[in-house]
Design a protein around this motif. Structure first.
Motif, mmCIF file in Angstrom:
data_model
loop_
_atom_site.group_PDB
_atom_site.id
_atom_site.type_symbol
_atom_site.label_atom_id
_atom_site.label_comp_id
_atom_site.label_asym_id
_atom_site.label_seq_id
_atom_site.Cartn_x
_atom_site.Cartn_y
_atom_site.Cartn_z
ATOM 1 N N MET A 197 0.774 -1.143 0.054
ATOM 2 C CA MET A 197 -0.099 0.100 -0.026
ATOM 3 C C MET A 197 0.648 1.165 -0.092
ATOM 4 N N THR A 198 0.496 2.325 -0.828
ATOM 5 C CA THR A 198 1.320 3.612 -0.807
ATOM 6 C C THR A 198 0.490 4.632 -0.471
ATOM 7 N N SER A 199 0.996 5.659 -0.118
ATOM 8 C CA SER A 199 0.344 6.891 0.305
ATOM 9 C C SER A 199 0.196 7.795 -0.946
ATOM 10 N N ARG A 234 2.396 7.959 -4.302
ATOM 11 C CA ARG A 234 1.797 7.157 -5.254
ATOM 12 C C ARG A 234 2.431 7.521 -6.849
#
Length: 140
Positions: A1-3, A7
């Motif tokens: 998961m990326t912020s 991104r």
């Protein structure tokens, strides 16, 4: 998961260097302007591009007032073409500096904007000069 921050990948170091060095060709900040004014290093003309009433209500000591719609060959005639103009307006919520910078660039003068404007100036703890009458300040 990326912020949301990561991104979109960051630019390369070389791209970032080019970008940030280029920004300094177009803008300066309140601290650098204050330092120049306070230490006799002013090698630019500081222009408050807001209206006369706003200028009179509070402006940076050492600034002249030329509202951005009045920046033209006539109002600038007494300045040499190599004069560096530093323009400021009310703050980040105002695009008067961009309008002024466009006019100055089209007329052939070097120009930088002071980021933050009056809002930034006050945020840094600096003071404004208030005129008792419009006759006390240099308004072009």
């Amino acid at each position: 998961m990326t912020s949301a921050v990561s991104r979109v990948p960051a630019a390369s170091s070389a791209e970032a260097l080019n970008h940030f060095e280029s920004l300094l060709k177009f803008e300066t900040d309140c601290w650098d302007v204050h330092h120049a004014l306070s230490n006799g290093l002013q090698d630019f003309v500081l222009v408050d591009v807001r209206g006369q009433d706003m200028f009179a209500a509070g402006h940076i000591n050492g600034a002249i007032n030329i509202p951005h719609p009045r920046l033209n060959e006539k109002s600038l005639a007494h300045f040499p073409k190599d004069t560096l103009f530093v323009v400021y307006c009310a703050g980040p919520h105002c695009n008067g500096t961009e309008k002024a910078a466009i006019r100055l660039a089209k007329l052939g003068w070097p120009v930088k904007k002071m980021i933050g404007g009056v809002t930034g100036w006050l945020d840094e703890g600096f003071t404004l000069k208030v005129l008792e009458s419009l006759d006390q300040g240099e308004i072009v």
